[in-house]
Design a protein around this motif. Sequence first.
Motif, mmCIF file in Angstrom:
data_model
loop_
_atom_site.group_PDB
_atom_site.id
_atom_site.type_symbol
_atom_site.label_atom_id
_atom_site.label_comp_id
_atom_site.label_asym_id
_atom_site.label_seq_id
_atom_site.Cartn_x
_atom_site.Cartn_y
_atom_site.Cartn_z
ATOM 1 N N MET A 80 0.835 -1.202 0.000
ATOM 2 C CA MET A 80 0.000 0.000 0.000
ATOM 3 C C MET A 80 0.873 1.257 0.000
ATOM 4 O O MET A 80 0.607 2.223 -0.727
ATOM 5 N N LYS A 81 1.926 1.277 0.816
ATOM 6 C CA LYS A 81 2.811 2.438 0.872
ATOM 7 C C LYS A 81 3.504 2.649 -0.476
ATOM 8 O O LYS A 81 3.667 3.785 -0.941
ATOM 9 N N THR A 82 3.926 1.548 -1.099
ATOM 10 C CA THR A 82 4.596 1.643 -2.401
ATOM 11 C C THR A 82 3.669 2.239 -3.446
ATOM 12 O O THR A 82 4.068 3.100 -4.246
ATOM 13 N N LEU A 83 2.415 1.787 -3.451
ATOM 14 C CA LEU A 83 1.451 2.282 -4.426
ATOM 15 C C LEU A 83 1.115 3.757 -4.188
ATOM 16 O O LEU A 83 0.979 4.551 -5.130
ATOM 17 N N GLN A 84 0.998 4.167 -2.919
ATOM 18 C CA GLN A 84 0.577 5.536 -2.595
ATOM 19 C C GLN A 84 1.699 6.560 -2.814
ATOM 20 O O GLN A 84 1.424 7.710 -3.161
ATOM 21 N N ARG A 85 2.962 6.148 -2.671
ATOM 22 C CA ARG A 85 4.050 7.106 -2.838
ATOM 23 C C ARG A 85 4.464 7.271 -4.296
ATOM 24 O O ARG A 85 5.142 8.233 -4.660
ATOM 25 N N ALA A 86 4.056 6.303 -5.143
ATOM 26 C CA ALA A 86 4.474 6.349 -6.541
ATOM 27 C C ALA A 86 3.799 7.490 -7.276
ATOM 28 O O ALA A 86 2.609 7.773 -7.079
ATOM 29 N N THR A 88 -3.933 -4.647 -15.911
ATOM 30 C CA THR A 88 -5.331 -4.520 -16.289
ATOM 31 C C THR A 88 -6.119 -3.857 -15.163
ATOM 32 O O THR A 88 -5.805 -4.026 -13.980
ATOM 33 N N LEU A 89 -7.142 -3.101 -15.559
ATOM 34 C CA LEU A 89 -8.045 -2.491 -14.581
ATOM 35 C C LEU A 89 -9.155 -3.446 -14.173
ATOM 36 O O LEU A 89 -9.953 -3.135 -13.277
ATOM 37 N N SER A 90 -9.203 -4.614 -14.825
ATOM 38 C CA SER A 90 -10.249 -5.600 -14.521
ATOM 39 C C SER A 90 -9.847 -6.423 -13.299
ATOM 40 O O SER A 90 -9.495 -7.611 -13.402
ATOM 41 N N HIS A 91 -9.875 -5.756 -12.149
ATOM 42 C CA HIS A 91 -9.510 -6.424 -10.905
ATOM 43 C C HIS A 91 -10.252 -5.729 -9.769
ATOM 44 O O HIS A 91 -10.318 -4.485 -9.736
ATOM 45 N N PRO A 92 -10.813 -6.491 -8.834
ATOM 46 C CA PRO A 92 -11.641 -5.893 -7.777
ATOM 47 C C PRO A 92 -10.942 -4.856 -6.918
ATOM 48 O O PRO A 92 -11.590 -3.974 -6.341
ATOM 49 N N VAL A 93 -9.610 -4.894 -6.794
ATOM 50 C CA VAL A 93 -8.882 -3.978 -5.918
ATOM 51 C C VAL A 93 -8.771 -2.577 -6.528
ATOM 52 O O VAL A 93 -8.570 -1.585 -5.811
ATOM 53 N N ILE A 94 -8.914 -2.476 -7.825
ATOM 54 C CA ILE A 94 -8.671 -1.203 -8.521
ATOM 55 C C ILE A 94 -9.552 -0.079 -7.972
ATOM 56 O O ILE A 94 -9.086 1.041 -7.725
ATOM 57 N N THR A 95 -10.823 -0.357 -7.767
ATOM 58 C CA THR A 95 -11.734 0.675 -7.265
ATOM 59 C C THR A 95 -11.279 1.217 -5.917
ATOM 60 O O THR A 95 -11.284 2.433 -5.671
ATOM 61 N N ALA A 96 -10.867 0.333 -5.018
ATOM 62 C CA ALA A 96 -10.389 0.749 -3.698
ATOM 63 C C ALA A 96 -9.138 1.607 -3.812
ATOM 64 O O ALA A 96 -8.971 2.598 -3.085
ATOM 65 N N LEU A 97 -8.237 1.270 -4.748
ATOM 66 C CA LEU A 97 -7.020 2.060 -4.931
ATOM 67 C C LEU A 97 -7.343 3.447 -5.483
ATOM 68 O O LEU A 97 -6.734 4.450 -5.081
ATOM 69 N N GLU A 98 -8.302 3.513 -6.398
ATOM 70 C CA GLU A 98 -8.709 4.816 -6.930
ATOM 71 C C GLU A 98 -9.292 5.691 -5.833
ATOM 72 O O GLU A 98 -9.057 6.907 -5.791
ATOM 73 N N ASP A 99 -10.048 5.063 -4.935
ATOM 74 C CA ASP A 99 -10.632 5.821 -3.817
ATOM 75 C C ASP A 99 -9.546 6.381 -2.901
ATOM 76 O O ASP A 99 -9.744 7.414 -2.235
ATOM 77 N N LEU A 100 -8.408 5.728 -2.866
ATOM 78 C CA LEU A 100 -7.307 6.176 -2.032
ATOM 79 C C LEU A 100 -6.409 7.185 -2.762
ATOM 80 O O LEU A 100 -5.395 7.631 -2.222
ATOM 81 N N GLY A 101 -6.777 7.512 -3.999
ATOM 82 C CA GLY A 101 -6.035 8.508 -4.749
ATOM 83 C C GLY A 101 -4.842 7.988 -5.520
ATOM 84 O O GLY A 101 -4.002 8.775 -5.970
ATOM 85 N N VAL A 102 -4.724 6.672 -5.686
ATOM 86 C CA VAL A 102 -3.623 6.100 -6.450
ATOM 87 C C VAL A 102 -3.886 6.317 -7.947
ATOM 88 O O VAL A 102 -4.936 5.924 -8.460
ATOM 89 N N LYS A 103 -2.921 6.980 -8.614
ATOM 90 C CA LYS A 103 -3.071 7.235 -10.042
ATOM 91 C C LYS A 103 -2.485 6.059 -10.824
ATOM 92 O O LYS A 103 -1.349 5.660 -10.609
ATOM 93 N N MET A 104 -3.287 5.556 -11.762
ATOM 94 C CA MET A 104 -2.882 4.345 -12.485
ATOM 95 C C MET A 104 -3.066 4.511 -13.986
ATOM 96 O O MET A 104 -3.978 5.184 -14.444
ATOM 97 N N GLU A 105 -2.183 3.844 -14.709
ATOM 98 C CA GLU A 105 -2.300 3.758 -16.163
ATOM 99 C C GLU A 105 -2.254 2.275 -16.536
ATOM 100 O O GLU A 105 -1.330 1.569 -16.122
ATOM 101 N N SER A 106 -3.234 1.820 -17.285
ATOM 102 C CA SER A 106 -3.331 0.379 -17.561
ATOM 103 C C SER A 106 -2.829 0.036 -18.965
ATOM 104 O O SER A 106 -2.692 0.900 -19.830
#
Length: 504
Positions: A23-29, A36-54
């Motif tokens: 979690m720390k690694t994802l949030q500091r990046a 792929t964005l087709s994974h149940p965890v993606i929504t939770a990460l977006e809610d935490l403000g993690v910026k992602m490119e798939s």
Amino acid sequence: MSATITVVGLGSGNPDRLTLGIMKTLQRAAKVYVRTLSHPVITALEDLGVKMESFDQAYESHDTFPEVYDYIASALIQTSQTEGDGSEIVYAVPGHPMVAEATVKLLRERCSKQNITLTVLGGESFLDEAFVRLGFDPIEGFQLLDAAELRSSLIQPQLHTLIGQVYDMFTASEVKLALMEIYPDEYEVIVGHALGVEGEESIVRIPLYELDRIEGYGNLSLVYVPRSDDDQLRHRTFARLHEIVGILRSPEGCPWDRDQTHESIRKNLIEETYEVLETIDEDDPEHMQEELGDLLLQILLHAQMEEELGTFTVYDVIQGLNDKLIFRHPHVFGENLAKDAEAALQNWEQMKAEEKRRKGLDPEKASALDGIPRDLPALMKAYKLQKKASKVGFDWDDINGVFQKIEEELAELREAVAEGQSPDEQALELGDLLFAVSNAARFIQADPEEALSRTNRKFVTRFRYIEEQLEAQGKTVHDSTLDEMEVLWQSAKQISSPDGDDKP
């Protein structure tokens, strides 16, 4: 300071299972790349403000999964090099990075060559959830297989089997076909979707034949085949056959099998071979299957005897054969090409000569007639001897020379009989005639053994016709005249097919 690619696992689908370090690694990046964005965890990460490119678009722009994975690995390495030394790219994948993740495998192969530091952080694998949700202990014996590369030869029924990456019903169908080569149609299998993901998990128990008849397959689907100790499930495997033959030869096995030697069952090998040939001549696949099994048993018994002595096992035999086939077919397993069957045969002969050189033998010093088994049937051996001799130029220019030789040998046989020479002398003249006749086979591109076998079958069919017709008249061949049988023989010839074999 080199660039770094850090790979993290997003787990099986439940965001609560992500480790604090991930979690720390994802949030500091600054930016996170996800396969792929087709994974149940993606929504939770977006809610935490993690910026992602798939890389989801890669699946649309490439035809095969290997092409997609190659593209992703190349893109990550290129981006890392563009960012420069000291930069860190975070790449997130479903599950655990080291379980069924081809892109990570490619990165591990390539990063060191590009002076890029690769760091892999774990994550909960779908295996963890499978062990819990499906309720089996992998210590009992476990195998993980890829649906895309599943073959029946990989399946071991005595092990718990998980088959991952069952993306759709087509893949499920391929899995079903592979499993049905080992398991009965009714064997219970379990399909798991999104194991451990609240509100999405589905566990379905179905008979094997229904595997491709249910809905719901996707990125988080797997098939579980429970282990079984039923020996019947292994009866289609070579390993089980080897095991059975070993049991038969053991002190607790069959007294007859245990007492046999190479010499005592030597004739069985020949007899079983001829029984296989008979099924080929009769075009009887069902009987052929049985007789091939009997022939295989003879091979296993001879190999088992040597295994007991510690000289070799049947698996050494198989390895030697595999090595030989690959070595002698460079046009298939190498870079050489063969445009036709003649070129392929030439490759075969060249590689056989090379094998002899590797064994310290000089093919140039060998006899042109070497390589023909001593105990071949005489007609077949005559044909092979003549064929070998012809390759070095010891041959007639055309078939007319053969016909003249046949006439010469026939005259000598007539003379030996007319002069009342000894039976041995007459037999030698007969052998010369048969040898000359068999030589004609090469010039008309016929196998003399097969030609004579067809004539034998034709004779048997016609003679039995005579017996049947006589029986209908209340007579037998024993109380009939030669003239009566000759009339029926000519009648039998009238119903023969043009190729010399008889019609049914």
